[in-house]
Design a protein around this motif. Structure first.
Motif, PDB file in Angstrom:
ATOM      1  N   UNK A   1       0.831  -1.201   0.000  1.00 28.39           N
ATOM      2  CA  UNK A   1       0.000   0.000   0.000  1.00 28.39           C
ATOM      3  C   UNK A   1       0.867   1.254   0.000  1.00 28.39           C
ATOM      4  N   UNK A   2       1.938   1.214   0.801  1.00 32.33           N
ATOM      5  CA  UNK A   2       2.828   2.373   0.808  1.00 32.33           C
ATOM      6  C   UNK A   2       3.504   2.560  -0.553  1.00 32.33           C
ATOM      7  N   UNK A   3       3.932   1.446  -1.154  1.00 35.59           N
ATOM      8  CA  UNK A   3       4.540   1.554  -2.480  1.00 35.59           C
ATOM      9  C   UNK A   3       3.532   2.026  -3.518  1.00 35.59           C
ATOM     10  N   UNK A   4       2.288   1.576  -3.368  1.00 36.27           N
ATOM     11  CA  UNK A   4       1.255   2.022  -4.301  1.00 36.27           C
ATOM     12  C   UNK A   4       1.015   3.523  -4.164  1.00 36.27           C
ATOM     13  N   UNK A   5       0.983   4.008  -2.917  1.00 32.23           N
ATOM     14  CA  UNK A   5       0.802   5.445  -2.713  1.00 32.23           C
ATOM     15  C   UNK A   5       1.980   6.222  -3.290  1.00 32.23           C
ATOM     16  N   UNK A   6       3.184   5.657  -3.155  1.00 34.04           N
ATOM     17  CA  UNK A   6       4.356   6.342  -3.692  1.00 34.04           C
ATOM     18  C   UNK A   6       4.312   6.389  -5.217  1.00 34.04           C
ATOM     19  N   UNK A   7       3.958   5.254  -5.843  1.00 31.06           N
ATOM     20  CA  UNK A   7       3.861   5.232  -7.308  1.00 31.06           C
ATOM     21  C   UNK A   7       2.762   6.178  -7.791  1.00 31.06           C
ATOM     22  N   UNK A   8       1.607   6.152  -7.071  1.00 33.57           N
ATOM     23  CA  UNK A   8       0.531   7.070  -7.450  1.00 33.57           C
ATOM     24  C   UNK A   8       0.964   8.519  -7.295  1.00 33.57           C
TER      25      UNK A   8
ATOM     26  N   UNK B   1       3.155   9.378 -10.292  1.00 33.12           N
ATOM     27  CA  UNK B   1       2.351   9.580 -11.497  1.00 33.12           C
ATOM     28  C   UNK B   1       1.565  10.873 -11.421  1.00 33.12           C
ATOM     29  N   UNK B   2       1.008  11.156 -10.233  1.00 30.49           N
ATOM     30  CA  UNK B   2       0.245  12.394 -10.075  1.00 30.49           C
ATOM     31  C   UNK B   2       1.131  13.624 -10.237  1.00 30.49           C
ATOM     32  N   UNK B   3       2.345  13.536  -9.696  1.00 27.57           N
ATOM     33  CA  UNK B   3       3.266  14.664  -9.810  1.00 27.57           C
ATOM     34  C   UNK B   3       3.654  14.910 -11.263  1.00 27.57           C
TER      35      UNK B   3
ATOM     36  N   UNK C   1       2.554  14.676  -0.433  1.00 32.28           N
ATOM     37  CA  UNK C   1       1.233  14.935  -0.978  1.00 32.28           C
ATOM     38  C   UNK C   1       0.192  14.184  -0.167  1.00 32.28           C
ATOM     39  N   UNK C   2      -1.041  14.662  -0.152  1.00 35.10           N
ATOM     40  CA  UNK C   2      -2.152  13.958   0.468  1.00 35.10           C
ATOM     41  C   UNK C   2      -2.691  12.956  -0.537  1.00 35.10           C
ATOM     42  N   UNK C   3      -2.303  11.705  -0.382  1.00 33.22           N
ATOM     43  CA  UNK C   3      -2.728  10.663  -1.307  1.00 33.22           C
ATOM     44  C   UNK C   3      -3.875   9.899  -0.684  1.00 33.22           C
ATOM     45  N   UNK C   4      -4.931   9.673  -1.420  1.00 32.47           N
ATOM     46  CA  UNK C   4      -6.077   8.922  -0.922  1.00 32.47           C
ATOM     47  C   UNK C   4      -5.933   7.469  -1.340  1.00 32.47           C
TER      48      UNK C   4
END
Length: 551
Positions: A171-178, A181-183, A407-410
């Motif tokens: 989950x942490x890696x997914x938030x980091x990848x997201x 990508x968002x950045x 960033x605030x990642x959901x």
């Protein structure tokens, strides 16, 4: 003293709950052991010794699981009151002994100690074969099965904990990848906005600035051009701020220029109303109702955007109509309401460019901060937009986490259902090598228990048959008139379920005599048994009979 206590409790923290559980187990095992000692006619000293040994072994099982198990198995033959302590000792050893080889060694040592010392203790009271059979069966029930169950449960719990940790890492890696990508996407959008909209707004500002000083314009025209120039400059400032947020993820610093951008919150609503009124629109801001309260930044900005978008829609679709803007501070939310009447007769809207996504975007913006937006026609033919925004802004339907970029990642989707993960493990684990090995182990253990039970039954039957049978030769050597004691010394005890009631099935007994019956060891008839009966009276053999009985 403290060091010794820390050594005793082992590597695990000894919480109050664990201490209460240990005390409850010790009390239960001790009480059951006292009952066993009472049935065995144990002395008071032996009862006290059993209780002390039970408590000591339960304390040592955390630090020395293998040693406590072997000691419990070794002391049980001599102190029957400690027989049941091997159940919690085996459970603890199955959990705490690291390595399959060490666990097998510990349980094998406990088995050998239990069987060997039981044979020594019961040598004069029971045949060694029976002692081995019953001790093995008891060991499987009280030691092997709890140890296997505990080891399986412990390994399964460890696997589940590892899956939980891995899921958290994923989950942490997914938030980091997201976040990455968002950045990247935000940087691309910021670049496009800067290159396209910035250029167009700069041209508008330059041309309106030049037009504003044209001497051929009237004062009214010059005032309208000034409003356009001010709007374009403000739009450029807002665009610069938005580009900064998209690129860096933080609010851009306000530029120091002639015209400062309007505040993008409730405080800025007055500014956009005044700007619209200066452009010739009939806009009226009603006095705020209720006690003003501080809003979260996201809600504050959403209120500003709702008013801005509603005014833009009114300009486009009802030019010349009167517009009212109202703010109401309720107990738990801020209500922003923008209403316009119908367009005046004869007023026609110019060519309007509209993507049709303004209200949809407002609803989504409000939903993300836990609010809502309603838009619809009024009874007089006008249009009304109302937004309800909470004072606090918690994203709806998502859990906010801060990724590695700040960033605030959901995290999208519902929380993990660990019960479903547990059921999945139970299903998939059967196809793995460990599950096959465990199943084979349980099957082998069950087979061993079955074989031992069959062996015990056969042994019991053989022992009963030995006590219940004599040969024809032995029957003929015994003569009527011999003493009862001499006859009993020459014959087996006859105490067997095989001879139960046989003495009553033959001829009439002599009056006042006591009879005992034995089976013939040489009978080969499958339908009848040959019975030898001896009857005693006044300490002498007074009658002997041989007869056949149906099986």
């Amino acid at each position: 003293m403290r060091a010794g206590w820390n050594w005793l409790r082992g590597p695990e923290p000894w919480t109050r709950r664990m201490l209460a559980g240990d005390l409850a187990i010790a009390a239960m095992v001790t009480l059951l052991g006292l009952g066993i000692e009472e049935l065995e006619n144990g002395t008071t000293l032996r009862m006290v010794a059993s209780g002390v040994v039970v408590c000591a072994l339960l304390i040592l099982r955390r630090r020395l699981p293998a040693g406590a198990l072997v000691a419990g198995a070794a002391v049980a033959p001599f102190l029957p009151g400690t027989a049941l302590v091997t159940i919690p000792l085996s459970w603890s050893a199955g959990r705490r002994i690291v390595g399959v080889g060490r666990a097998l060694t510990a349980f094998a040592g406990a088995f050998l100690a239990s069987v060997g010392l039981s044979v020594v203790e019961q040598w004069s009271q029971m045949p060694p074969v029976l002692v081995v059979v019953f001790t093995t069966l008891m060991f499987l029930v009280t030691s092997a099965m709890p140890g296997l169950a505990s080891r399986y449960w412990s390994q399964r719990r460890t696997l589940l904990r590892a899956l939980q940790e891995r899921n958290g890492q994923l989950m942490r890696e997914r938030a980091m990848v997201a976040g990455q990508a968002r950045l990247r996407e935000r940087q691309r959008i910021a670049q496009d906005m800067h290159d396209s909209l910035g250029h167009q707004l700069a041209l508008i500002a330059v041309h309106t600035g030049a037009l504003e000083v044209d001497p051929e314009l009237t004062d009214r025209q010059r005032e309208a051009v000034g409003v356009l120039r001010q709007a374009s400059v403000s739009a450029m400032h807002e665009l610069r701020e938005v580009v900064g947020i998209l690129r860096d993820g933080v609010e851009a610093a306000a530029p120091v220029e002639d015209a400062q951008p309007a505040a993008r919150g409730v405080a800025g609503i007055t500014g956009i109303v005044e700007a619209a009124r200066a452009a010739g629109t009939d806009v009226r801001l009603l006095a705020a109702q209720g006690k003003p309260r501080q809003l979260a930044a996201a809600c504050d900005h959403a209120a500003y955007r709702i008013v801005q978008e509603a005014l833009t829609n009114a300009y486009k679709h009802a030019p010349g109509a009167a517009i009212t803007v109202e703010l109401r501070y309720e107990d738990d939310s801020l209500v922003v309401e923008i209403a316009n009447g119908p367009a005046p007769a004869g007023a026609a809207a110019g060519e309007v460019v509209s993507g049709g996504q303004g209200l949809t975007g407002l609803r989504e913006r409000a939903r993300l901060v836990g609010g809502m937006v309603h838009a619809g026609s009024t009874e007089d033919g006008g249009f009304r937009v109302a937004g309800v925004l909470p004072y606090g802004a918690e994203p709806a339907g998502a859990e906010s986490v801060v990724d590695d970029f700040g960033q605030q990642a959901r995290v999208l989707g519902p929380p993990m259902d660990w019960a479903a993960v547990d059921r999945e493990l139970a299903v998939r684990g059967r196809s793995r090598t460990g599950g096959i090995a465990l199943g084979c182990g349980i099957a082998v253990a069950a087979l061993v228990v079955f074989v031992i039970m069959i062996g015990a039954v056969v042994t019991l039957l053989m022992g009963s048959a030995t006590k219940a049978m004599i040969s024809q030769e032995e029957y003929e050597r015994i003569q009527v008139g011999e003493s009862e004691q001499a006859v009993r010394d020459r014959l087996p005890t006859g105490e067997s379920f095989l001879t139960e009631g046989l003495d009553r099935k033959g001829p009439q007994k002599p009056a006042g005599s006591t009879c005992m019956a034995w089976l013939s060891s040489e009978s080969d008839d499958l339908s009848d048994d040959t019975v030898f009966r001896f009857c005693f009276k006044d300490g002498k053999l007074v009658d002997k009979q041989s007869y056949e009985v149906k099986r």
